[in-house]
Design an enzyme around this catalytic site. Structure first.
Site, PDB file in Angstrom:
ATOM      1  N   ASP A  66      28.913  58.106  -1.853  1.00 18.95           N
ATOM      2  CA  ASP A  66      27.644  57.413  -2.088  1.00 18.95           C
ATOM      3  C   ASP A  66      27.208  56.724  -0.770  1.00 18.95           C
ATOM      4  O   ASP A  66      28.004  56.059  -0.120  1.00 18.95           O
ATOM      5  CB  ASP A  66      27.947  56.381  -3.191  1.00 18.95           C
ATOM      6  CG  ASP A  66      26.796  55.469  -3.551  1.00 18.95           C
ATOM      7  OD1 ASP A  66      26.644  55.207  -4.747  1.00 18.95           O
ATOM      8  OD2 ASP A  66      26.085  54.976  -2.650  1.00 18.95           O
ATOM      9  N   GLU A  97      19.443  57.751 -10.265  1.00 16.06           N
ATOM     10  CA  GLU A  97      19.167  58.570 -11.453  1.00 16.06           C
ATOM     11  C   GLU A  97      18.155  59.669 -11.112  1.00 16.06           C
ATOM     12  O   GLU A  97      18.214  60.759 -11.651  1.00 16.06           O
ATOM     13  CB  GLU A  97      18.585  57.723 -12.580  1.00 16.06           C
ATOM     14  CG  GLU A  97      19.552  57.036 -13.513  1.00 16.06           C
ATOM     15  CD  GLU A  97      20.749  57.830 -14.029  1.00 16.06           C
ATOM     16  OE1 GLU A  97      20.600  59.004 -14.416  1.00 16.06           O
ATOM     17  OE2 GLU A  97      21.841  57.257 -14.051  1.00 16.06           O
ATOM     18  N   LYS A 100      19.944  62.495  -9.404  1.00 19.43           N
ATOM     19  CA  LYS A 100      21.127  63.037 -10.101  1.00 19.43           C
ATOM     20  C   LYS A 100      20.682  64.346 -10.759  1.00 19.43           C
ATOM     21  O   LYS A 100      20.505  64.443 -11.968  1.00 19.43           O
ATOM     22  CB  LYS A 100      21.603  62.021 -11.146  1.00 19.43           C
ATOM     23  CG  LYS A 100      22.850  62.423 -11.910  1.00 19.43           C
ATOM     24  CD  LYS A 100      23.201  61.384 -12.969  1.00 19.43           C
ATOM     25  CE  LYS A 100      24.207  61.922 -13.953  1.00 19.43           C
ATOM     26  NZ  LYS A 100      24.532  60.971 -15.035  1.00 19.43           N
ATOM     27  N   ASP A 134      29.552  61.646 -11.542  1.00 18.86           N
ATOM     28  CA  ASP A 134      29.012  62.682 -12.439  1.00 18.86           C
ATOM     29  C   ASP A 134      28.562  63.911 -11.647  1.00 18.86           C
ATOM     30  O   ASP A 134      28.797  65.050 -12.051  1.00 18.86           O
ATOM     31  CB  ASP A 134      27.812  62.130 -13.227  1.00 18.86           C
ATOM     32  CG  ASP A 134      28.236  61.564 -14.579  1.00 18.86           C
ATOM     33  OD1 ASP A 134      29.437  61.458 -14.831  1.00 18.86           O
ATOM     34  OD2 ASP A 134      27.340  61.222 -15.388  1.00 18.86           O
ATOM     35  N   LYS A 167      33.838  63.947 -18.703  1.00 16.77           N
ATOM     36  CA  LYS A 167      32.472  64.474 -18.773  1.00 16.77           C
ATOM     37  C   LYS A 167      31.784  64.416 -17.414  1.00 16.77           C
ATOM     38  O   LYS A 167      31.959  63.471 -16.656  1.00 16.77           O
ATOM     39  CB  LYS A 167      31.645  63.656 -19.774  1.00 16.77           C
ATOM     40  CG  LYS A 167      32.081  63.878 -21.191  1.00 16.77           C
ATOM     41  CD  LYS A 167      31.013  63.431 -22.160  1.00 16.77           C
ATOM     42  CE  LYS A 167      30.964  61.932 -22.314  1.00 16.77           C
ATOM     43  NZ  LYS A 167      29.993  61.503 -23.314  1.00 16.77           N
ATOM     44  N   PHE A 194      36.924  47.455  -4.117  1.00 19.43           N
ATOM     45  CA  PHE A 194      35.550  47.926  -3.891  1.00 19.43           C
ATOM     46  C   PHE A 194      34.521  47.025  -4.568  1.00 19.43           C
ATOM     47  O   PHE A 194      33.365  46.958  -4.152  1.00 19.43           O
ATOM     48  CB  PHE A 194      35.369  49.349  -4.449  1.00 19.43           C
ATOM     49  CG  PHE A 194      35.901  50.431  -3.553  1.00 19.43           C
ATOM     50  CD1 PHE A 194      35.288  50.714  -2.337  1.00 19.43           C
ATOM     51  CD2 PHE A 194      37.008  51.194  -3.924  1.00 19.43           C
ATOM     52  CE1 PHE A 194      35.763  51.724  -1.507  1.00 19.43           C
ATOM     53  CE2 PHE A 194      37.491  52.202  -3.101  1.00 19.43           C
ATOM     54  CZ  PHE A 194      36.879  52.463  -1.891  1.00 19.43           C
ATOM     55  N   GLU A 209      29.678  47.291 -20.636  1.00 20.34           N
ATOM     56  CA  GLU A 209      30.611  48.250 -21.260  1.00 20.34           C
ATOM     57  C   GLU A 209      31.925  47.559 -21.650  1.00 20.34           C
ATOM     58  O   GLU A 209      32.576  47.973 -22.609  1.00 20.34           O
ATOM     59  CB  GLU A 209      30.887  49.440 -20.324  1.00 20.34           C
ATOM     60  CG  GLU A 209      29.661  50.240 -19.908  1.00 20.34           C
ATOM     61  CD  GLU A 209      29.151  51.213 -20.985  1.00 20.34           C
ATOM     62  OE1 GLU A 209      29.714  51.248 -22.096  1.00 20.34           O
ATOM     63  OE2 GLU A 209      28.167  51.940 -20.687  1.00 20.34           O
ATOM     64  N   HIS A 275      25.754  52.250 -28.129  1.00 23.93           N
ATOM     65  CA  HIS A 275      25.026  53.433 -27.652  1.00 23.93           C
ATOM     66  C   HIS A 275      24.261  54.096 -28.790  1.00 23.93           C
ATOM     67  O   HIS A 275      24.092  55.313 -28.814  1.00 23.93           O
ATOM     68  CB  HIS A 275      25.986  54.436 -27.023  1.00 23.93           C
ATOM     69  CG  HIS A 275      26.663  53.924 -25.784  1.00 23.93           C
ATOM     70  ND1 HIS A 275      27.596  52.939 -25.804  1.00 23.93           N
ATOM     71  CD2 HIS A 275      26.519  54.267 -24.475  1.00 23.93           C
ATOM     72  CE1 HIS A 275      28.016  52.684 -24.573  1.00 23.93           C
ATOM     73  NE2 HIS A 275      27.373  53.483 -23.740  1.00 23.93           N
TER      74      HIS A 275
END
Ligand SMILES: NC(=O)c1ccc[n+]([C@@H]2O[C@H](COP(=O)([O-])OP(=O)(O)OC[C@H]3O[C@@H](n4cnc5c(N)ncnc54)[C@H](O)[C@@H]3O)[C@@H](O)[C@H]2O)c1
Ligand SMILES: [Zn+2]
Length: 389
Positions: A66, A97, A100, A134, A167, A194, A209, A275
């Site tokens: 990144d 996003e 992505k 991802d 995933k 980090f 989360e 979610h």
């Protein structure tokens, strides 16, 4: 991992007089590790170089990082590879996003091609937040039908969520994560140092989360968060005692839910808590609400639903609100006060749950029940509670 795969296949004509047909069944062993580590890129640390499938120290590594993380840690990372005389082929990507997508995944594929990835023994190293992980996972799964990769998550969302499962995804056709695969990493290496440079809002977003996991399945984690969230956020998870324990609980809880259901065949998933209403609302509210913020609002909304059913006490919902405050998460959003929109969001989610609500709700903090009979009237009451906070 592919090397160690076990195949059991059987085939043959099933019936001599009937139409000829063959059936193949095969199963493949899947194994990966998740490990909390310290000082991953400190010169003396060889963990990252020891992750080749063959077991020998890597002589070269293909790295995708990144851009923001590169600006902060790139020098240390390059010095690390120099120190070990390992050739690093580094691709730096600006990720968001919006990027992505397939184009960016192809950019990664081109990098793998030019760097000359050896199919089996050279895991690609992905260093970044959820978007980067991802993307690299998706590219690694496609490239030559799958090459190994290592996840090095660098923010909260990635460390206790995106890095833990198998995933991968990219956005396409205007939908988030519309294309994706299940492609397990060889290992996920979690180095919380980090987190010291993560923006307050991004870290708070990731903590949404943690709240989800705590409320739905881990009373001890909730207790830790209740006492220490403000400190964890303020210190960016750099304290040596509470932060590792919180991460340990979160990773353990995630794996407990994910491991028996890696391919998501079971649709009743307690980690889907938070979610249920959020996904549609988050999309409508873009870019106002970050994912973890929408999760937290969904958690609170679901707590009010549970409260109306007598599954949570008022006092417990107040505890949740208190934790959200100390995580600097939003407590209100106008979309969570609109019953018709919330019903639309639930119906949208039901399409991913085989037509049923399968709504995870807490029954006391730390325990989960699934319900299927939430009505518009229930949503209306909970929406009013949201507006009263
Ligand atoms: N595959 C999964 O299971 C899974 C799970 C959760 C989320 N996700 C995906 O993850 C994405 C969201 O992840 P995210 O919130 O990490 O977004 P992100 O990857 O865009 O990261 C957010 C910001 O944090 C920055 N950042 C990362 N590490 C940093 C560091 N150490 N210091 C300073 N800044 C740093 C990034 O540059 C970025 O600006 C979504 O696309 C979501 O679909 C996937
Ligand atoms: Zn999430």
């Amino acid at each position: 991992m592919n090397d160690r795969a076990m195949f059991k296949a059987s085939w043959g004509a099933l019936d001599r007089n009937g139409p000829q047909q063959w059936r193949v069944t095969a199963s493949q062993e899947l194994a990966y590790e998740v490990r909390q580590v310290e000082g991953l890129f400190e010169p003396g640390n060889k963990v990252l170089l020891n992750c080749s499938e063959g077991g020998q120290l890597a002589a070269r590594q293909v790295v995708v990082i990144d851009q923001r993380v590169d600006a902060l840690y790139g020098q240390a990372i390059r010095a690390y590879y120099d120190h070990h005389r390992v050739t690093a082929h580094i691709l730096t990507l600006p990720v968001s996003e919006e990027t992505k997508d397939l184009d960016t995944a192809l950019q990664i594929v081109r990098h793998l091609e030019t760097a000359g990835v050896l199919r089996r023994s050279d895991p690609i190293v992905a260093i970044g937040g959820g978007v980067l992980l991802d993307l690299v996972g998706f590219a690694a799964g496609m490239y030559r039908r799958g090459v190994p990769y290592i996840k090095v998550p660098t923010n909260g969302m990635a460390m206790w969520d995106a890095a833990i499962g198998i995933k991968t995804a990219v956005n396409t056709l205007g939908r988030r994560n519309r294309l994706g695969s299940y492609h397990a990493p060889s290992i996920a290496l979690l180095d919380r140092s980090f987190l010291k440079t993560v923006d307050r809002r991004d870290l708070s977003n990731g903590m949404g989360e943690l709240l989800k996991l705590a409320v739905i399945k881990d009373a001890r984690l909730f207790d830790l968060l209740e006492r220490h969230s403000a400190m964890l956020l303020g210190s960016r998870f750099q304290d040596p005692v509470v932060a590792p324990e919180v991460i340990e609980h979160a990773v353990h809880g995630m794996l407990e839910e994910l491991a028996p259901n890696l391919w998501e065949r079971t649709l009743e998933r307690s980690v889907d808590f938070g979610h249920s209403f959020g996904p549609l609302i988050e999309m409508k509210a873009l870019p106002e609400l970050l994912h973890g913020e929408a999760v937290a609002l969904d958690v609170l909304f679901s707590c009010w639903l549970a409260r109306e059913r007598g599954m949570l006490e008022d006092r417990e919902v107040q505890r949740v609100i208190h934790v959200m405050r100390s995580m600097a998460l939003p407590l209100r959003h106008r979309f969570f006060e609109q019953p018709a929109l919330l019903m639309e969001a639930l119906e949208d989610t039901m399409r991913h749950r085989d037509g049923q609500q399968r709504l995870p709700l807490p029954r006391g903090i730390g325990h989960c029940t699934f319900v299927n009979d939430v009505s518009l009237a229930d949503l209306t009451v909970a929406a009013r509670r949201m507006a009263d906070v």
